[in-house]
Design a protein around this motif. Sequence first.
Motif, PDB file in Angstrom:
ATOM      1  N   GLN A 138       0.174   6.991  -1.706  1.00  0.00           N
ATOM      2  CA  GLN A 138      -0.476   7.932  -0.804  1.00  0.00           C
ATOM      3  C   GLN A 138      -0.299   9.342  -1.342  1.00  0.00           C
ATOM      4  O   GLN A 138       0.813   9.733  -1.719  1.00  0.00           O
ATOM      5  CB  GLN A 138       0.132   7.858   0.602  1.00  0.00           C
ATOM      6  CG  GLN A 138      -0.334   6.679   1.429  1.00  0.00           C
ATOM      7  CD  GLN A 138      -1.762   6.834   1.913  1.00  0.00           C
ATOM      8  OE1 GLN A 138      -2.175   7.891   2.371  1.00  0.00           O
ATOM      9  NE2 GLN A 138      -2.529   5.760   1.810  1.00  0.00           N
ATOM     10  N   ASP A 140      -2.483  -0.838  -7.710  1.00  0.00           N
ATOM     11  CA  ASP A 140      -3.141   0.436  -7.446  1.00  0.00           C
ATOM     12  C   ASP A 140      -3.176   1.211  -8.753  1.00  0.00           C
ATOM     13  O   ASP A 140      -2.386   0.942  -9.671  1.00  0.00           O
ATOM     14  CB  ASP A 140      -2.381   1.250  -6.387  1.00  0.00           C
ATOM     15  CG  ASP A 140      -2.510   0.673  -4.995  1.00  0.00           C
ATOM     16  OD1 ASP A 140      -3.579   0.831  -4.390  1.00  0.00           O
ATOM     17  OD2 ASP A 140      -1.531   0.062  -4.515  1.00  0.00           O
ATOM     18  N   THR A 178       4.099   2.133   7.550  1.00  0.00           N
ATOM     19  CA  THR A 178       2.760   1.995   7.002  1.00  0.00           C
ATOM     20  C   THR A 178       2.275   3.376   6.599  1.00  0.00           C
ATOM     21  O   THR A 178       2.884   4.389   6.961  1.00  0.00           O
ATOM     22  CB  THR A 178       1.810   1.351   8.033  1.00  0.00           C
ATOM     23  OG1 THR A 178       0.525   1.132   7.442  1.00  0.00           O
ATOM     24  CG2 THR A 178       1.652   2.231   9.262  1.00  0.00           C
ATOM     25  N   THR A 216      -7.290  -4.265  -8.084  1.00  0.00           N
ATOM     26  CA  THR A 216      -7.711  -2.883  -7.917  1.00  0.00           C
ATOM     27  C   THR A 216      -8.951  -2.696  -8.785  1.00  0.00           C
ATOM     28  O   THR A 216      -9.268  -3.543  -9.626  1.00  0.00           O
ATOM     29  CB  THR A 216      -6.602  -1.892  -8.310  1.00  0.00           C
ATOM     30  OG1 THR A 216      -6.992  -0.572  -7.920  1.00  0.00           O
ATOM     31  CG2 THR A 216      -6.344  -1.905  -9.813  1.00  0.00           C
ATOM     32  N   ARG A 218       0.229  -6.149  -4.765  1.00  0.00           N
ATOM     33  CA  ARG A 218      -1.069  -5.550  -5.031  1.00  0.00           C
ATOM     34  C   ARG A 218      -0.979  -4.568  -6.187  1.00  0.00           C
ATOM     35  O   ARG A 218       0.108  -4.116  -6.568  1.00  0.00           O
ATOM     36  CB  ARG A 218      -1.599  -4.829  -3.794  1.00  0.00           C
ATOM     37  CG  ARG A 218      -0.713  -3.695  -3.313  1.00  0.00           C
ATOM     38  CD  ARG A 218      -1.351  -2.958  -2.153  1.00  0.00           C
ATOM     39  NE  ARG A 218      -2.466  -2.112  -2.579  1.00  0.00           N
ATOM     40  CZ  ARG A 218      -3.351  -1.578  -1.741  1.00  0.00           C
ATOM     41  NH1 ARG A 218      -3.257  -1.830  -0.452  1.00  0.00           N
ATOM     42  NH2 ARG A 218      -4.319  -0.809  -2.187  1.00  0.00           N
ATOM     43  N   THR A 240      -5.211   2.145   9.200  1.00  0.00           N
ATOM     44  CA  THR A 240      -6.513   2.394   8.605  1.00  0.00           C
ATOM     45  C   THR A 240      -6.887   3.819   8.980  1.00  0.00           C
ATOM     46  O   THR A 240      -6.050   4.567   9.495  1.00  0.00           O
ATOM     47  CB  THR A 240      -7.552   1.374   9.104  1.00  0.00           C
ATOM     48  OG1 THR A 240      -8.775   1.537   8.380  1.00  0.00           O
ATOM     49  CG2 THR A 240      -7.819   1.518  10.592  1.00  0.00           C
ATOM     50  N   GLN A 279     -11.202  -8.004  -0.468  1.00  0.00           N
ATOM     51  CA  GLN A 279     -11.883  -6.715  -0.514  1.00  0.00           C
ATOM     52  C   GLN A 279     -13.377  -6.962  -0.673  1.00  0.00           C
ATOM     53  O   GLN A 279     -13.797  -7.722  -1.550  1.00  0.00           O
ATOM     54  CB  GLN A 279     -11.351  -5.875  -1.676  1.00  0.00           C
ATOM     55  CG  GLN A 279     -11.916  -4.468  -1.732  1.00  0.00           C
ATOM     56  CD  GLN A 279     -11.230  -3.617  -2.795  1.00  0.00           C
ATOM     57  OE1 GLN A 279     -10.174  -3.982  -3.309  1.00  0.00           O
ATOM     58  NE2 GLN A 279     -11.823  -2.485  -3.126  1.00  0.00           N
ATOM     59  N   GLY A 286       0.802  -1.215   0.000  1.00  0.00           N
ATOM     60  CA  GLY A 286       0.000   0.000   0.000  1.00  0.00           C
ATOM     61  C   GLY A 286       0.829   1.255   0.000  1.00  0.00           C
ATOM     62  O   GLY A 286       0.656   2.126   0.850  1.00  0.00           O
ATOM     63  N   SER A 339       0.662  -1.580  10.407  1.00  0.00           N
ATOM     64  CA  SER A 339      -0.468  -1.483   9.487  1.00  0.00           C
ATOM     65  C   SER A 339      -1.301  -0.282   9.908  1.00  0.00           C
ATOM     66  O   SER A 339      -1.113   0.267  11.002  1.00  0.00           O
ATOM     67  CB  SER A 339      -1.307  -2.767   9.498  1.00  0.00           C
ATOM     68  OG  SER A 339      -1.725  -3.086  10.818  1.00  0.00           O
TER      69      SER A 339
END
Length: 369
Positions: free
Chosen positions: A65, A351, A102, A309, A349, A148, A274, A62, A146
Amino acid sequence: MLRWVAATAIGAVVLSLLWTGSDYANTSLRTAAGEPSQPVEGEPASRVTMAWEADTGPAGLGPVQDHTVVVGEDHGLRGLDPITGVERWHYLRSTALLCDWTAADGVVVAVFRTDAGCNEALALDAGTGQREWYRNVNFAAEISMSSTNQLTVAATPTGVTVLGTTSNGLRWRYDPPENCRISDTVPGDVGVAVTLDCASSASLVLLDGFTGEQRWSGTLPAGAARILTADGVVGVLARDLTGSLQVFDRDGVELVALRDPSLVADEVVQPAAQLLGDRLAVFTGSTLFAVNVQTDAIEWFVPALNLLTLLGSGLLVFDGTDFVQHDLVTGAELRRITVDGPVPPTGGRLDRLGSAIVVSTVEAIAVYR
């Protein structure tokens, strides 16, 4: 007079040595001149090639950003322009090692290790690299980070510590019961999910994200398990050969309980999922499958070597040859995006940033346009 000169010279040498050995002197901080430019929105071209790639170090997945691609390395972090791969900012410490990092809410939170262990945490603006906050911590070497919305989670087998992402305040700590160890921790909008391996059983615990209070617990099959998601639902996939999948709603009600060898996750890949409407799209490392959480039924399987994604009304995956868009409801192939040249790294992953596709693993990042 000579004594005064000698004392002054000695003092200058001592100050110089103290400065040379200080954290400040051994830290290189370069901030971006301004906020990053927002990529022009658009779908990927029908044929793409690798625009640039970069190695990354200790890191979770991830890295995208605030229109910036963040990469980690042994001694710090860099923020790269997603179009060119050129460095926009960096934070590097020659006398400290990066334990883990993270990113969420446009903020990168990193923990560094000095002689005293993983004992320093700081936050950087993901777009500019400007320092947001700093605090001393006391984390074990096996820390896993991690995050959120508004929460940064630092987990080890012996405990969980939750900090604010945009502030350095300590939210809460969680210690596992006696004779239990924490095997996995994943935060999400339903709370912080924790799997426990105990002397005679395995269980799943959901903790309130802002207070740390236990909301509910559920029984898991014996053996290692990985939490797939804590967004919308909590999904857990066994790491043995049974292919056991369990999905719980935010109140702890079991929605899905499946056991099928075809659901087994690859050993070297972090499985993830997801929730999209009533369907949970689960990535195992080699396949992506959709399970309907209302009917407890698997609806389709497709090859996938990276976590999905979104692309339009469908899902975008890499099947080992090309990027492929699949229909969410049926899994049918909607579009194939040909990859010319080097293929993406697998096991991570995907994105999207504008028309670019960002492929990230714990070791490498590549951007395709």
